[in-house]
Design a protein around this motif. Sequence first.
Motif, PDB file in Angstrom:
ATOM      1  N   ASP A  18       0.825  -1.220   0.000  1.00 31.10           N
ATOM      2  CA  ASP A  18       0.000   0.000   0.000  1.00 31.10           C
ATOM      3  C   ASP A  18       0.854   1.263   0.000  1.00 31.10           C
ATOM      4  O   ASP A  18       0.338   2.364  -0.160  1.00 31.10           O
ATOM      5  N   ASN A  19       2.165   1.108   0.198  1.00 35.13           N
ATOM      6  CA  ASN A  19       3.064   2.262   0.123  1.00 35.13           C
ATOM      7  C   ASN A  19       3.753   2.384  -1.238  1.00 35.13           C
ATOM      8  O   ASN A  19       4.662   3.181  -1.405  1.00 35.13           O
ATOM      9  N   ILE A  20       3.341   1.552  -2.174  1.00 32.79           N
ATOM     10  CA  ILE A  20       4.022   1.519  -3.475  1.00 32.79           C
ATOM     11  C   ILE A  20       3.074   1.962  -4.588  1.00 32.79           C
ATOM     12  O   ILE A  20       1.920   1.535  -4.632  1.00 32.79           O
ATOM     13  N   ALA A  21       3.570   2.824  -5.456  1.00 30.38           N
ATOM     14  CA  ALA A  21       2.781   3.287  -6.600  1.00 30.38           C
ATOM     15  C   ALA A  21       3.546   3.043  -7.891  1.00 30.38           C
ATOM     16  O   ALA A  21       4.771   3.069  -7.910  1.00 30.38           O
ATOM     17  N   VAL A  22       2.797   2.788  -8.963  1.00 30.93           N
ATOM     18  CA  VAL A  22       3.382   2.706 -10.297  1.00 30.93           C
ATOM     19  C   VAL A  22       3.159   4.053 -10.982  1.00 30.93           C
ATOM     20  O   VAL A  22       2.036   4.567 -10.986  1.00 30.93           O
ATOM     21  N   VAL A  23       4.232   4.641 -11.503  1.00 28.96           N
ATOM     22  CA  VAL A  23       4.132   5.933 -12.180  1.00 28.96           C
ATOM     23  C   VAL A  23       4.556   5.755 -13.638  1.00 28.96           C
ATOM     24  O   VAL A  23       5.689   5.360 -13.918  1.00 28.96           O
ATOM     25  N   LEU A  24       3.628   6.013 -14.562  1.00 31.16           N
ATOM     26  CA  LEU A  24       3.936   5.921 -15.992  1.00 31.16           C
ATOM     27  C   LEU A  24       4.147   7.331 -16.522  1.00 31.16           C
ATOM     28  O   LEU A  24       3.244   8.167 -16.456  1.00 31.16           O
ATOM     29  N   HIS A  25       5.350   7.588 -17.033  1.00 30.32           N
ATOM     30  CA  HIS A  25       5.642   8.914 -17.576  1.00 30.32           C
ATOM     31  C   HIS A  25       5.412   8.918 -19.080  1.00 30.32           C
ATOM     32  O   HIS A  25       6.032   8.153 -19.811  1.00 30.32           O
ATOM     33  N   VAL A  50      -0.424   8.407 -13.738  1.00 29.52           N
ATOM     34  CA  VAL A  50      -0.046   8.608 -15.132  1.00 29.52           C
ATOM     35  C   VAL A  50       0.318  10.074 -15.313  1.00 29.52           C
ATOM     36  O   VAL A  50      -0.425  10.958 -14.884  1.00 29.52           O
ATOM     37  N   VAL A  51       1.474  10.329 -15.892  1.00 33.83           N
ATOM     38  CA  VAL A  51       1.941  11.699 -16.078  1.00 33.83           C
ATOM     39  C   VAL A  51       1.953  12.037 -17.566  1.00 33.83           C
ATOM     40  O   VAL A  51       2.595  11.337 -18.355  1.00 33.83           O
ATOM     41  N   ASP A  52       1.233  13.097 -17.929  1.00 37.60           N
ATOM     42  CA  ASP A  52       1.226  13.624 -19.294  1.00 37.60           C
ATOM     43  C   ASP A  52       1.036  12.544 -20.367  1.00 37.60           C
ATOM     44  O   ASP A  52       1.861  12.412 -21.272  1.00 37.60           O
ATOM     45  N   PRO A  53      -0.049  11.780 -20.259  1.00 35.91           N
ATOM     46  CA  PRO A  53      -0.250  10.695 -21.246  1.00 35.91           C
ATOM     47  C   PRO A  53      -0.583  11.268 -22.624  1.00 35.91           C
ATOM     48  O   PRO A  53      -1.231  12.308 -22.719  1.00 35.91           O
ATOM     49  N   VAL A  78      -3.874  11.479 -12.581  1.00 37.23           N
ATOM     50  CA  VAL A  78      -3.234  11.982 -13.793  1.00 37.23           C
ATOM     51  C   VAL A  78      -2.601  13.339 -13.500  1.00 37.23           C
ATOM     52  O   VAL A  78      -3.264  14.225 -12.950  1.00 37.23           O
ATOM     53  N   TYR A  79      -1.321  13.472 -13.807  1.00 35.98           N
ATOM     54  CA  TYR A  79      -0.592  14.729 -13.592  1.00 35.98           C
ATOM     55  C   TYR A  79      -0.055  15.271 -14.918  1.00 35.98           C
ATOM     56  O   TYR A  79       0.148  14.509 -15.861  1.00 35.98           O
ATOM     57  N   ASP A  80       0.206  16.567 -14.931  1.00 37.38           N
ATOM     58  CA  ASP A  80       0.860  17.159 -16.098  1.00 37.38           C
ATOM     59  C   ASP A  80       2.373  17.111 -15.955  1.00 37.38           C
ATOM     60  O   ASP A  80       3.107  17.009 -16.923  1.00 37.38           O
ATOM     61  N   ASP A  81       2.823  17.201 -14.714  1.00 39.28           N
ATOM     62  CA  ASP A  81       4.245  17.419 -14.470  1.00 39.28           C
ATOM     63  C   ASP A  81       4.842  16.296 -13.626  1.00 39.28           C
ATOM     64  O   ASP A  81       4.299  15.934 -12.575  1.00 39.28           O
ATOM     65  N   LEU A  82       5.971  15.754 -14.084  1.00 34.49           N
ATOM     66  CA  LEU A  82       6.564  14.601 -13.413  1.00 34.49           C
ATOM     67  C   LEU A  82       7.046  14.949 -12.005  1.00 34.49           C
ATOM     68  O   LEU A  82       6.794  14.214 -11.048  1.00 34.49           O
ATOM     69  N   ALA A  83       7.744  16.080 -11.889  1.00 34.15           N
ATOM     70  CA  ALA A  83       8.291  16.449 -10.585  1.00 34.15           C
ATOM     71  C   ALA A  83       7.170  16.612  -9.555  1.00 34.15           C
ATOM     72  O   ALA A  83       7.306  16.209  -8.397  1.00 34.15           O
ATOM     73  N   GLU A  84       6.047  17.168 -10.007  1.00 32.39           N
ATOM     74  CA  GLU A  84       4.914  17.351  -9.104  1.00 32.39           C
ATOM     75  C   GLU A  84       4.340  15.988  -8.689  1.00 32.39           C
ATOM     76  O   GLU A  84       4.039  15.755  -7.520  1.00 32.39           O
ATOM     77  N   ALA A  85       4.232  15.086  -9.661  1.00 31.96           N
ATOM     78  CA  ALA A  85       3.687  13.757  -9.362  1.00 31.96           C
ATOM     79  C   ALA A  85       4.570  13.016  -8.365  1.00 31.96           C
ATOM     80  O   ALA A  85       4.090  12.303  -7.485  1.00 31.96           O
TER      81      ALA A  85
END
Lengths: 279, 279
Positions: A18-25, A50-53, A78-85
């Motif tokens: 539950d502390n792990i997330a998958v981030v797709l850039h 998901v960042v900026d798909p 869903v985020y626009d910016d990787l650093a923010e995500a």
Amino acid sequence: MAGSNHTPIKPVHRARLDNIAVVLHRPHFPENIGAVARACKNMGIFHLIVVDPLDCDLTRILKMATHASEDVVANMEVYDDLAEALGPFNYIVGTTARRGSQRRTVMNPREVARELIPISQNNRIALLFGPENRGLANRELKLCHTLVTIPTSEFASLNLAQAVMIMLYEIFTASAEFPPDFVPRLASSFELEAMYDHLSRTLAKIHFINPENPEYWMMNIRRFFSRMQLRARDVKIIRGICRQIEWYCEERVERLLREAGVNRVDPEGDCEDRFFGGE
Amino acid sequence: MAGSNHTPIKPVHRARLDNIAVVLHRPHFPENIGAVARACKNMGIFHLIVVDPLDCDLTRILKMATHASEDVVANMEVYDDLAEALGPFNYIVGTTARRGSQRRTVMNPREVARELIPISQNNRIALLFGPENRGLANRELKLCHTLVTIPTSEFASLNLAQAVMIMLYEIFTASAEFPPDFVPRLASSFELEAMYDHLSRTLAKIHFINPENPEYWMMNIRRFFSRMQLRARDVKIIRGICRQIEWYCEERVERLLREAGVNRVDPEGDCEDRFFGGE
């Protein structure tokens, strides 16, 4: 109770999923997002970012996610910016097929999975995957605490969802038959990036790095610190040293001038170029 | 060359990948066949067999296979009958998500991969996967020498190509003695202690640590650095920063005084106490 005398229970420690997330850039294909959602559900991960798909067509995502993974898709951020995500995460694992280009230590998925068991107990972990066609760029790998490469035959380019699946499978199956090392809360990406900014300014000021192109010189510094798991208090110490360097220089200058009965002439003056730094 | 007499080479035992084939029984979607071909190519398997496929549209297969796996698709064998397809094989591994229904021993992928290392040296092995919607039926599992189940969370239904990927990844990595991580020369104790001395002087000078009792304050710094394996070049970077701090301060003081037309009054002067440091 009686049985416990005969069967010492060996505690098996596993990652806290539950502390792990998958981030797709910047994923290109909604089908891959869906297939990743399904892999997450298979392996007990519920946090997908998901960042900026390029295309986030929900119909195509859900087709591959299947009915069983709808909740993962519904909770997807869903985020626009990787650093923010990545901001709220304490430990970022970057995946790369490129070997050696960074001259950084690259682990295999099993090693990373073992490492994540203790870290995940008190820290939020992001598993970061780049776009299908080119993977993570150097500026994105820079944000990562550790890099992982999936061992392959000569053809190293894996389908995105299959790469995610291998990582999640290793994490799901990894267990340590020993009490995990206690890993205190690590610095968040926000804290780290603010520290690198501060360091960059200070090191440029003392001409350890070239103020013209601090990012290039900072690569060595980042590589150096990314080998440690910096904690929030380490970040405070490092920023404290930066402040102290600035204070000391100003203080000495002020005092010597005062003693000499001179008014400040050039409080922010630069000295001539003399670069030591970097490599 | 002479050295090779003295250096016993540790034999690395791996599965003989050229003796292993992937067999898909009644796959429904050509995209899955293509994704399996790509996974095969990633993991060094070149023998793909498809039995009674619902749709064998080559365009859709190749789209997912990608250009790099075209040879696997070109060499793909297509059969109508499962028993006929499996005929030449000496050892058949069946994959199933159903647990216990067969009352047969079911292994996990890692156990199977280890088992296949010796078997594959002299035997042809088939890895058998059932249709996407229902997996292998009992009459098909009957043909298998051993069964394998991929560990999952509650939702056990894996995408076909992802299930194949996990199996191939385990076989590819099984017993492979990964080339040891390259560990560059670490700093010697001489180098380290000289660095700590230097750091101690510099940090005392900028009043980050108490100059009265630097050893006490240095404990935090030592703890901090001892968490990394400092290399010789790291030590050089750290000492370079120390020198640069000293140089910068002196240079600024000298220049400002020079510009003000004043002779140095107190080159080694201390400023008033102001300690930031330690914890």
